[in-house]
Design a protein around this motif. Sequence first.
Motif, PDB file in Angstrom:
ATOM      1  N   ARG A 129      45.891 -11.200   6.275  1.00  0.00           N
ATOM      2  CA  ARG A 129      45.439 -11.835   5.041  1.00  0.00           C
ATOM      3  C   ARG A 129      45.501 -10.799   3.923  1.00  0.00           C
ATOM      4  NH1 ARG A 129      44.264 -17.371   3.895  1.00  0.00           N
ATOM      5  NH2 ARG A 129      43.683 -18.403   5.854  1.00  0.00           N
ATOM      6  N   VAL A 130      46.119 -11.184   2.804  1.00  0.00           N
ATOM      7  CA  VAL A 130      46.342 -10.273   1.684  1.00  0.00           C
ATOM      8  C   VAL A 130      45.918 -10.938   0.386  1.00  0.00           C
ATOM      9  CG1 VAL A 130      48.131  -9.084   0.333  1.00  0.00           C
ATOM     10  CG2 VAL A 130      48.269  -9.098   2.817  1.00  0.00           C
ATOM     11  N   VAL A 131      45.406 -10.157  -0.552  1.00  0.00           N
ATOM     12  CA  VAL A 131      45.219 -10.604  -1.929  1.00  0.00           C
ATOM     13  C   VAL A 131      46.104  -9.751  -2.817  1.00  0.00           C
ATOM     14  CG1 VAL A 131      43.656 -10.669  -3.906  1.00  0.00           C
ATOM     15  CG2 VAL A 131      42.911 -11.569  -1.712  1.00  0.00           C
ATOM     16  N   SER A 132      46.978 -10.397  -3.571  1.00  0.00           N
ATOM     17  CA  SER A 132      47.788  -9.720  -4.574  1.00  0.00           C
ATOM     18  C   SER A 132      47.183 -10.020  -5.942  1.00  0.00           C
ATOM     19  CB  SER A 132      49.232 -10.220  -4.524  1.00  0.00           C
ATOM     20  OG  SER A 132      49.975  -9.685  -5.607  1.00  0.00           O
ATOM     21  N   LEU A 142      56.007  -8.780  -1.501  1.00  0.00           N
ATOM     22  CA  LEU A 142      56.245  -9.226  -0.126  1.00  0.00           C
ATOM     23  C   LEU A 142      57.514  -8.599   0.442  1.00  0.00           C
ATOM     24  CD1 LEU A 142      55.248 -13.009  -0.253  1.00  0.00           C
ATOM     25  CD2 LEU A 142      54.078 -11.172   0.983  1.00  0.00           C
ATOM     26  N   GLU A 143      58.531  -8.440  -0.381  1.00  0.00           N
ATOM     27  CA  GLU A 143      59.749  -7.768   0.076  1.00  0.00           C
ATOM     28  C   GLU A 143      59.456  -6.321   0.459  1.00  0.00           C
ATOM     29  OE1 GLU A 143      62.952  -8.045  -2.671  1.00  0.00           O
ATOM     30  OE2 GLU A 143      63.008 -10.232  -2.666  1.00  0.00           O
ATOM     31  N   THR A 144      58.640  -5.656  -0.371  1.00  0.00           N
ATOM     32  CA  THR A 144      58.274  -4.269  -0.080  1.00  0.00           C
ATOM     33  C   THR A 144      57.469  -4.191   1.210  1.00  0.00           C
ATOM     34  OG1 THR A 144      58.219  -3.755  -2.446  1.00  0.00           O
ATOM     35  CG2 THR A 144      57.092  -2.226  -0.967  1.00  0.00           C
ATOM     36  N   LEU A 163      56.435 -13.017  11.911  1.00  0.00           N
ATOM     37  CA  LEU A 163      56.587 -14.026  12.952  1.00  0.00           C
ATOM     38  C   LEU A 163      56.746 -15.417  12.352  1.00  0.00           C
ATOM     39  CD1 LEU A 163      53.921 -12.798  15.551  1.00  0.00           C
ATOM     40  CD2 LEU A 163      56.416 -12.636  15.719  1.00  0.00           C
ATOM     41  N   SER A 164      56.305 -15.569  11.117  1.00  0.00           N
ATOM     42  CA  SER A 164      56.466 -16.822  10.381  1.00  0.00           C
ATOM     43  C   SER A 164      56.508 -16.482   8.904  1.00  0.00           C
ATOM     44  CB  SER A 164      55.311 -17.790  10.672  1.00  0.00           C
ATOM     45  OG  SER A 164      54.069 -17.213  10.314  1.00  0.00           O
ATOM     46  N   ASP A 165      57.041 -17.383   8.110  1.00  0.00           N
ATOM     47  CA  ASP A 165      57.126 -17.134   6.676  1.00  0.00           C
ATOM     48  C   ASP A 165      55.730 -17.060   6.056  1.00  0.00           C
ATOM     49  OD1 ASP A 165      59.895 -17.124   6.706  1.00  0.00           O
ATOM     50  OD2 ASP A 165      60.045 -19.276   6.260  1.00  0.00           O
ATOM     51  N   PRO A 166      55.504 -16.104   5.156  1.00  0.00           N
ATOM     52  CA  PRO A 166      54.208 -16.046   4.469  1.00  0.00           C
ATOM     53  C   PRO A 166      53.944 -17.318   3.679  1.00  0.00           C
ATOM     54  CG  PRO A 166      55.474 -14.027   4.112  1.00  0.00           C
ATOM     55  CD  PRO A 166      56.404 -15.018   4.752  1.00  0.00           C
ATOM     56  N   THR A 167      52.676 -17.690   3.588  1.00  0.00           N
ATOM     57  CA  THR A 167      52.246 -18.815   2.758  1.00  0.00           C
ATOM     58  C   THR A 167      51.185 -18.318   1.796  1.00  0.00           C
ATOM     59  OG1 THR A 167      50.574 -19.469   4.384  1.00  0.00           O
ATOM     60  CG2 THR A 167      52.732 -20.525   4.553  1.00  0.00           C
ATOM     61  N   TRP A 168      51.036 -19.009   0.674  1.00  0.00           N
ATOM     62  CA  TRP A 168      50.035 -18.587  -0.307  1.00  0.00           C
ATOM     63  C   TRP A 168      49.537 -19.771  -1.100  1.00  0.00           C
ATOM     64  CZ3 TRP A 168      55.087 -16.771  -0.205  1.00  0.00           C
ATOM     65  CH2 TRP A 168      55.951 -17.273  -1.184  1.00  0.00           C
ATOM     66  N   ASP A 169      48.438 -19.553  -1.810  1.00  0.00           N
ATOM     67  CA  ASP A 169      47.821 -20.645  -2.567  1.00  0.00           C
ATOM     68  C   ASP A 169      48.666 -20.983  -3.788  1.00  0.00           C
ATOM     69  OD1 ASP A 169      46.749 -19.373  -5.145  1.00  0.00           O
ATOM     70  OD2 ASP A 169      45.885 -18.039  -3.643  1.00  0.00           O
ATOM     71  N   SER A 170      48.428 -22.174  -4.336  1.00  0.00           N
ATOM     72  CA  SER A 170      49.188 -22.649  -5.503  1.00  0.00           C
ATOM     73  C   SER A 170      48.293 -22.750  -6.730  1.00  0.00           C
ATOM     74  CB  SER A 170      49.810 -24.015  -5.197  1.00  0.00           C
ATOM     75  OG  SER A 170      48.799 -24.957  -4.847  1.00  0.00           O
ATOM     76  N   LEU A 171      47.271 -21.924  -6.798  1.00  0.00           N
ATOM     77  CA  LEU A 171      46.325 -21.986  -7.902  1.00  0.00           C
ATOM     78  C   LEU A 171      46.904 -21.337  -9.151  1.00  0.00           C
ATOM     79  CD1 LEU A 171      43.188 -20.925  -5.834  1.00  0.00           C
ATOM     80  CD2 LEU A 171      43.910 -23.244  -6.426  1.00  0.00           C
ATOM     81  N   LYS A 172      46.227 -21.573 -10.285  1.00  0.00           N
ATOM     82  CA  LYS A 172      46.683 -21.013 -11.552  1.00  0.00           C
ATOM     83  C   LYS A 172      45.895 -19.757 -11.918  1.00  0.00           C
ATOM     84  CE  LYS A 172      48.252 -25.470 -13.364  1.00  0.00           C
ATOM     85  NZ  LYS A 172      48.138 -26.477 -14.461  1.00  0.00           N
ATOM     86  N   GLN A 173      45.577 -18.972 -10.906  1.00  0.00           N
ATOM     87  CA  GLN A 173      44.905 -17.703 -11.127  1.00  0.00           C
ATOM     88  C   GLN A 173      45.922 -16.574 -11.104  1.00  0.00           C
ATOM     89  OE1 GLN A 173      42.341 -18.280  -7.676  1.00  0.00           O
ATOM     90  NE2 GLN A 173      40.555 -18.218  -9.011  1.00  0.00           N
ATOM     91  N   ARG A 174      45.554 -15.461 -11.725  1.00  0.00           N
ATOM     92  CA  ARG A 174      46.454 -14.308 -11.718  1.00  0.00           C
ATOM     93  C   ARG A 174      46.581 -13.735 -10.310  1.00  0.00           C
ATOM     94  NH1 ARG A 174      46.553  -8.622 -12.984  1.00  0.00           N
ATOM     95  NH2 ARG A 174      48.433  -8.108 -14.164  1.00  0.00           N
ATOM     96  N   HIS A 175      45.459 -13.708  -9.569  1.00  0.00           N
ATOM     97  CA  HIS A 175      45.536 -13.200  -8.203  1.00  0.00           C
ATOM     98  C   HIS A 175      45.941 -14.327  -7.254  1.00  0.00           C
ATOM     99  CE1 HIS A 175      41.292 -14.666  -8.402  1.00  0.00           C
ATOM    100  NE2 HIS A 175      41.524 -15.017  -7.155  1.00  0.00           N
TER     101      HIS A 175
END
Length: 315
Positions: A50-53, A63-65, A78-90
């Motif tokens: 679990r990561v917060v950018s 993610l490439e890095t 092992l699987s493609d990363p998924t992430w939230d679709s919110l309108k926040q900077r993070h």
Amino acid sequence: MCGIAGRILSEPGPVGADLVAMMQAMAHRGSDSTGFAMYGPALPEGYVVRVVSMNRRRLDQDLETFHSILKDYGSDFLSDPTWDSLKQRHVSVRMTMSEPTAEFAEWLEEADAIAGFEIQSVGRTLEIVKDVGNAEEVMEKHDLGSYIGTHGIANARMATESKVYPTASHPFWARPFPDIAIVHNGQLTNYWLTRYRLTRQGYRFYTDNDSEMIAVWISDQMSRGLTLEDALKLSLTEMDGVFTYLATTPYEMGMAKDRWAIKPLAEISENGNMATATEEQAVRKVYRKHHPVINYDGPAEYTTWACRPAKAIAA
């Protein structure tokens, strides 16, 4: 002023929804941020990350890095990363990775060098989700109500000494030990000295939060052969200040509180299920009928509860 809670289920169930209900009952203790460390079915191989950018626009590049670093250490997605679709900077990211060929501390040091890209947790069963806002707001952002697991801990935070960022929020992962996390209510007065000693041993810290240090200290003691219960007991003499904290692994959860007994904790247990929280009203959110309550209101108390991890699932 923060509120903490823990929940154990005898079989996999809605541990996310239970923790949200308990934390929302204590939203008055702090709504700057709310966080959850939850334990679900273990991966048969590899780890959940679990990561917060802190910069959504840099996510693809980061993610490439990160992917490149993993490959340098014999690992891969092992699987493609998924992430939230919110309108926040993070942005909050979930991914799974295969077993690296190097020690955790080695590849983590390189991954932690990615600016604004913080690894929140790594574990076969552990997932930490934390964000700004109260429990219901964080639940809606990250669909925590549907999370199925066996146990977890949570924190509602009032920021007093650090910024209101997801990365400064509780729970804290015990970097670099997989599957160990803590939540903490209180303040340590020997934080910097203890952190300095751990730094001399080679540990690295991502924040100045004393709670992060507790997680690493507990895990370091366990790496030396102590049980969780032994480490909790030792912390009562090794840590100064006023505190009550919950520490958890895939197999156990434990609590410890300081010699001054200022920070409360209540517990109800029944048939292998358990709920504990700073306030009894939070525990009553999952135990609506009349059940006897244990109040940990004495000095230098500590205890552990067994957790039953769920069976492994495919990545």
